[in-house]
Design a protein around this motif. Structure first.
Motif, PDB file in Angstrom:
ATOM      1  N   SER A  79       1.072  -1.395  -0.201  1.00  0.00           N
ATOM      2  CA  SER A  79      -0.011   0.219  -0.289  1.00  0.00           C
ATOM      3  C   SER A  79       0.963   1.246   0.197  1.00  0.00           C
ATOM      4  CB  SER A  79      -0.611   0.325   0.914  1.00  0.00           C
ATOM      5  OG  SER A  79      -1.852   1.314   1.562  1.00  0.00           O
ATOM      6  N   SER A 123      -2.287  -2.026   4.781  1.00  0.00           N
ATOM      7  CA  SER A 123      -3.015  -0.691   3.707  1.00  0.00           C
ATOM      8  C   SER A 123      -2.882   0.230   5.085  1.00  0.00           C
ATOM      9  CB  SER A 123      -4.252  -0.797   3.831  1.00  0.00           C
ATOM     10  OG  SER A 123      -5.378  -0.288   5.292  1.00  0.00           O
ATOM     11  N   ASP A 176      -8.216  -3.768   4.531  1.00  0.00           N
ATOM     12  CA  ASP A 176      -7.974  -2.456   3.968  1.00  0.00           C
ATOM     13  C   ASP A 176      -8.616  -2.024   5.779  1.00  0.00           C
ATOM     14  OD1 ASP A 176      -9.205  -0.968   1.582  1.00  0.00           O
ATOM     15  OD2 ASP A 176      -7.665  -0.902   2.404  1.00  0.00           O
ATOM     16  N   ALA A 192     -11.951  -4.713   0.738  1.00  0.00           N
ATOM     17  CA  ALA A 192     -11.796  -3.376   0.467  1.00  0.00           C
ATOM     18  C   ALA A 192     -12.608  -2.040   0.845  1.00  0.00           C
ATOM     19  CB  ALA A 192     -11.509  -2.884  -1.293  1.00  0.00           C
ATOM     20  N   LYS A 205      -5.415  -7.736  -2.197  1.00  0.00           N
ATOM     21  CA  LYS A 205      -6.756  -6.210  -2.650  1.00  0.00           C
ATOM     22  C   LYS A 205      -5.541  -5.822  -3.660  1.00  0.00           C
ATOM     23  CE  LYS A 205      -5.473  -3.002   0.813  1.00  0.00           C
ATOM     24  NZ  LYS A 205      -4.357  -2.354   0.292  1.00  0.00           N
ATOM     25  N   GLU A 242      -4.850  -0.888  -4.874  1.00  0.00           N
ATOM     26  CA  GLU A 242      -5.674   0.663  -4.680  1.00  0.00           C
ATOM     27  C   GLU A 242      -5.241   0.787  -5.693  1.00  0.00           C
ATOM     28  OE1 GLU A 242      -3.787   0.951  -0.399  1.00  0.00           O
ATOM     29  OE2 GLU A 242      -2.792   2.001  -1.347  1.00  0.00           O
ATOM     30  N   CYS A 299      -0.330  -1.147  -5.957  1.00  0.00           N
ATOM     31  CA  CYS A 299      -1.009  -0.123  -5.310  1.00  0.00           C
ATOM     32  C   CYS A 299      -0.563   1.059  -6.068  1.00  0.00           C
ATOM     33  CB  CYS A 299      -1.153   0.206  -3.641  1.00  0.00           C
ATOM     34  SG  CYS A 299       1.347  -0.178  -3.365  1.00  0.00           S
TER      35      CYS A 299
END
Lengths: 397, 576
Positions: A47, A110, A152, A196, A298, A300, A341
């Motif tokens: 992140s 995150s 997240d 997220a 995940k 970003e 990210c």
């Protein structure tokens, strides 16, 4: 009516002007050769977040459980072993870092800045905690124990309240209140776990959450009803899991990306079906076999100027999508492992992306991406022109 | 197949490490001369193709080396390589056989070009941290082999050596300057001693042999003159010459047998001292100087030669003296005096012997009562004065008393009667001062002077009131535990904090919990697990019925104002 229409026109014109500028800049983005973030993570960078006045500070969170804070305007960091600053390369030194021992115990999944000022930031990690840090001293100010691996977390960009939404591997999205230091609420989101969350930039209480089952839900955190809407109507928004969420600055549109690497744009007025879809690259078939956006699952997204979307892809490129024009621009190719990210710095029109190759790469427009004099010297061709020289070199060998 | 591809195929097929020089040169020329860059592109593709062949280690290594060579030369080639870096990593580092060579090459690239191409550094970090490629050997090889490094190291090595020699010369020169006088004095003393013990008889022999000749000559001269004085001389000379004919055969080559007698003991002592000095102190130093001077190059300074000659001369003279001492039979081990430090200066020999004092006889000591041995911790243990203190119980006496069975005391009716009626009072300090009319306040015996209270020169006596207090006993009763009641301190609507002090629960705000100045509940409260939305949250939501997780009980109404209207109380609030 007229006034509303006039306002709309003005807004559209402004957007158009911004858009063309942004498109021009973004179209020319290239890997910055004049700077390099000095200290590296020893694991994937999960992140990145740009914050502070003029976006001066960059936070990066890594799979090595460390969080690093960079001063993007600093010139010349400490001596970096694998490079010298003498050739005109500006090493952006890490201003501070929270090492693995002092902070989280697991992968930090995150990191987010407090939207009002750059005084504190929050991090969520796979050790189940959401921690609030004082940015000046890099000390932990508060800790929320979510009990499950936090994937997240986000703070509302409006700043109207100090709720941290944390999406974890539990069925609930938990809202922690920074003022009391305790969890204030749990939203019964996806059963299999959330990946997220994103707050609306207009409505302080509107929250979107994405889950492993591919659904994207909208919430009003004040209301009693379970959730406001499901993006995608009956079926899941993304087959195979929704991985990334982003609100457009107007608060009307939501961009989501899934494990199928399809980018979908939704209008909140009509959440049943997406207004635009941008398919992923052709080579995502290979990437789709492995866990999408490992290690956290995940990705970003970042928006530049409200219309240009940067979406990190599993094939180590960063997709650039013009949302207004509805077309994909050339992807940014620089990472050596799946990109995870992205963060945009509007003050200087720079993009910072992090990937599973432990690098945070800076991208900027051509005037800054050109090589300096020292670098040009190093880059010059070095053919051995005369005949005897190669023999001398052979003798030296 | 283009020329570039053919060359690459040849190099790969050859499989030499490093690749064949002629082929490599040809390839380089081809790439250099091609303006359009097509040759470079073709070469790059062909090299990657060669790398992707399986089970051809030599070919792959040759391809890597060629790639390395071209990488160092051409910017265009570098851009091409960086464009397909992932593929290169997969091919080169994926297999074990080329891993080491690839690490060496890549490390060298990063070291040389890392500042100009950031992608190289990014790739390096990826390899190092994610793929965990070990670059230590490559780093070592680079440091050793990089020509600039090598040259720099050699230069610095030579420079260091010269610097060392210069410093060494300076040190030796200083040393020689300080010690030279002493060594020469020592040698001079030795020479004089030798002259005394074994004088130079070669000259004497000549003198002896020369003398009769002169005398005969003078005698002949005297006959011609016919003087009276000369007649006497002549007569004497003839008499001397005829009368004593002693043949003295002194062979100067034969060693004189000189031995040590009490007469020449002083000389021998002197020789011994100087010999000891030379052997133990000067000889090693001179050897060291010689060794150091030998190692210094002649071009460092002009007087290296001179110094070396000087020192060599000293060394030789010492060797000669040592040999002479051996001939004279000087035994350095037999010494009249034992010096304390053989490396001492010559001035130490000026000290005279001090005869040892006679050994002391053990004096019969006067019978002095030794002070009794004190216990290291309990200094008053066993002190006889403690027997007078009724509050003190000697543990040893107590143990013996306890060990002894209770003795039969003589019948004491009055005592028994009194004891029956007497109250049992345990010992305390008041019993010590019971019945005393005068108690001294300053028992230390020291004169105490106080700034305000005066001095205690004369023996102060405790005042009556104090004395009476001493004879009283204080009985302390514990206060009953009173729980401190904290205020509720919840924030009210008008900015104040709720002042109510209830024991457990405030009827308006629920359980009384520790709060800070703003009325926020403190951390200890949070970790207990309870959640409180607080008055800042306007309307908390109610969760659905199908909720498996035991979430904290939700409020139906905001807690502002008075207690519940239906008179009941929420049992959960009483859970402490």
């Amino acid at each position: 009516m007229d006034q509303a229409a006039a306002v709309d026109i003005v807004r559209a014109r402004a957007r158009g002007a911004r858009h063309s500028l942004a498109a021009r800049v973004v179209g020319a983005l290239a890997l910055a050769e004049d700077r390099r973030l000095a200290r590296a993570h020893t694991g994937a960078v999960c992140s990145v977040a740009v914050g502070g006045a003029q976006g001066r500070w960059l936070l990066s969170a890594g799979a090595d459980a460390s969080v690093q804070l960079f001063d993007l305007d600093s010139s010349g960091g400490g001596g970096d072993r694998d490079g010298d600053g003498g050739a005109g390369v500006r090493l952006v030194g890490a201003a501070r870092s929270v090492p693995a021992r002092g902070g989280h115990a697991r992968i930090v999944s995150s990191v987010a800045w407090y939207p009002v000022d750059g005084g504190l930031f929050t991090t969520g990690a796979l050790d189940g905690t959401v921690r609030v840090w004082d940015a000046a001293t890099l000390e932990e100010a508060c800790r929320f124990d979510a009990g499950a691996r936090v994937r997240d977390q986000a703070l509302s960009p409006t700043g109207a309240h100090a709720l941290v939404a944390a999406a974890a591997e539990s069925p609930y999205v938990r809202l922690g209140d920074l003022r009391t230091g305790a969890f204030a609420q749990s939203l019964p989101a996806q059963q299999a776990g959330g990946t997220a969350v994103a707050w609306s930039p207009r409505d302080p209480y509107a929250l979107a959450s994405a889950g492993v089952d591919g659904s994207v839900r909208l919430w009003d955190v004040r209301r009693a009803a379970p959730h406001l809407a499901d993006l995608g109507g009956a079926g899941p928004a993304h087959a195979g899991g929704a991985c990334g969420l982003l609100f457009a600055p107007g608060g009307q549109r939501v961009v989501s990306v899934g494990a199928d690497h399809v980018i979908r744009v939704w209008d909140l007025a009509a959440p049943q079906s997406p207004t635009a879809e941008f398919p992923g690259a052709a080579s995502t078939a290979a990437a789709g076999n492995r866990l999408a956006y490992a290690p956290v699952g995940k990705c970003e997204l970042a928006l530049a100027g409200g219309d240009i979307l940067f979406c990190p892809r599993g094939d180590a490129a960063v997709a650039v999508v013009d949302l207004a024009g509805g077309r994909q621009l050339a992807p940014l190719d620089g990472h050596l492992a799946p990109a995870l990210c992205a963060a945009w710095r509007p003050a200087r029109q720079e993009l910072y992306t992090g990937g599973a190759d432990s690098n945070v790469i800076a991208w900027c427009a051509p005037p800054h991406a050109a090589p300096s004099a020292g670098q040009a010297r190093l880059r010059a061709d070095a053919w051995s022109d005369s005949e005897p020289e190669p023999e001398q070199q052979q003798q030296q060998q | 197949m283009s020329a570039a591809e053919a060359l690459v195929a040849e190099i790969a097929a050859g499989g030499h490490d490093p690749p064949d020089g002629a082929q490599l040169r040809a390839l380089k020329e081809l790439c250099r001369d091609d303006e359009s860059g097509a040759a470079l592109r073709a070469t790059h593709d062909a090299l990657l193709g060669a790398l992707s062949k399986r089970r051809a280690t030599a070919a792959r290594v040759a391809a890597l080396r060629t790639m390395d060579e071209l990488f160092r030369r051409s910017h265009q080639f570098r851009v091409l390589v960086l464009g397909r870096l992932r593929e290169l990593f997969r091919l080169a580092f994926g297999a074990h056989d080329t891993g080491r060579v690839a690490a060496e090459c890549y490390y060298a690239w990063v070291e040389r070009f890392g500042a100009a191409y950031q992608r190289l550094v990014y790739g390096f970090r990826y390899l190092r941290f994610i793929e965990k490629v070990d670059f230590r050997d490559a780093a070592r090889a680079y440091r050793r082999s990089d020509p600039e490094n090598v040259r720099r190291r050699q230069l610095s090595h030579a420079e260091n050596r010269r610097e060392y020699m210069r410093r060494s010369l300076v040190a030796v020169r200083a040393d020689v300057a300080t010690m030279r006088r002493r060594i020469e004095d020592s040698l001079a003393v030795l020479d004089r001693c030798f002259a005394i013990l074994a004088p130079d008889i070669a000259g004497l022999m000549d003198q002896f042999s020369a003398r009769p000749e002169t005398q005969r000559r003078s005698a002949d001269r005297g006959n011609e003159d016919g003087d009276d004085e000369d007649d006497l001389d002549e007569v004497l000379a003839v008499m001397a010459a005829n009368r004593h004919a002693i043949n003295i055969d002194i062979d100067p080559d034969r060693i004189l047998e000189v031995e040590e007698t009490p007469g020449n003991a002083a000389v021998y002592d002197a020789i011994r001292d100087q010999l000891r000095l030379c052997v133990r102190a000067y000889r090693p130093r001179v050897d060291i100087w010689l060794a150091k001077l030998q190692r210094i190059d002649r071009d460092i300074d002009v007087d290296v030669e001179q110094l070396q000659a000087l020192v060599a001369g000293l060394s030789e003279r010492m060797a000669v003296s040592a040999a002479k001492c051996a001939d004279l039979g000087v035994d350095p081990s037999r010494m009249h005096r034992q010096p304390a430090d053989s490396h001492a200066d010559a001035s130490e020999d000026d000290f005279e012997d001090v005869s040892e004092p006679p050994p002391r006889q053990p004096q019969p000591r006067a019978a002095v009562a030794a002070p009794p041995r004190q216990h290291p911790v309990f200094s008053l243990l066993g002190d006889s004065r403690m027997a007078a203190d009724p509050t003190y119980v000697d543990p040893r006496r107590l143990r013996s008393r306890q060990a002894r069975p209770a003795q039969e005391a003589e019948p004491d009716p009055i005592g028994d009667m009194l004891r029956e009626t007497a109250p049992v009072v345990s010992y305390g300090p008041d019993l010590m001062y019971w019945g005393r009319t005068e108690i001294s306040a300053n028992t230390s015996g020291l004169e105490v002077r106080h700034r305000f209270l005066g001095s205690a020169r004369d023996e102060p006596v405790l005042p009556d009131a104090a004395r009476r207090r001493l004879q009283m006993r204080a009985v302390h009763h514990a206060e009953p535990e009173r729980p401190t009641i904290k205020a509720c301190r919840a924030p009210l609507g008008d900015g104040r904090l709720c002042p109510r002090r209830d024991m457990v629960k405030c009827p308006f705000h629920g359980r009384v919990v520790p709060r800070d100045e703003q009325g926020r509940p403190q951390a200890g409260f949070i970790e207990a697990g309870a959640t409180e939305a607080g008055p800042s949250e306007p309307e908390p939501t109610k969760t659905g019925p199908s909720e498996p997780e035991p979430s904290p009980p939700r409020r139906k109404r905001p807690r502002t104002g008075g207690p519940r209207r239906d008179g009941k109380c929420d049992a959960s609030l009483f859970k402490v």
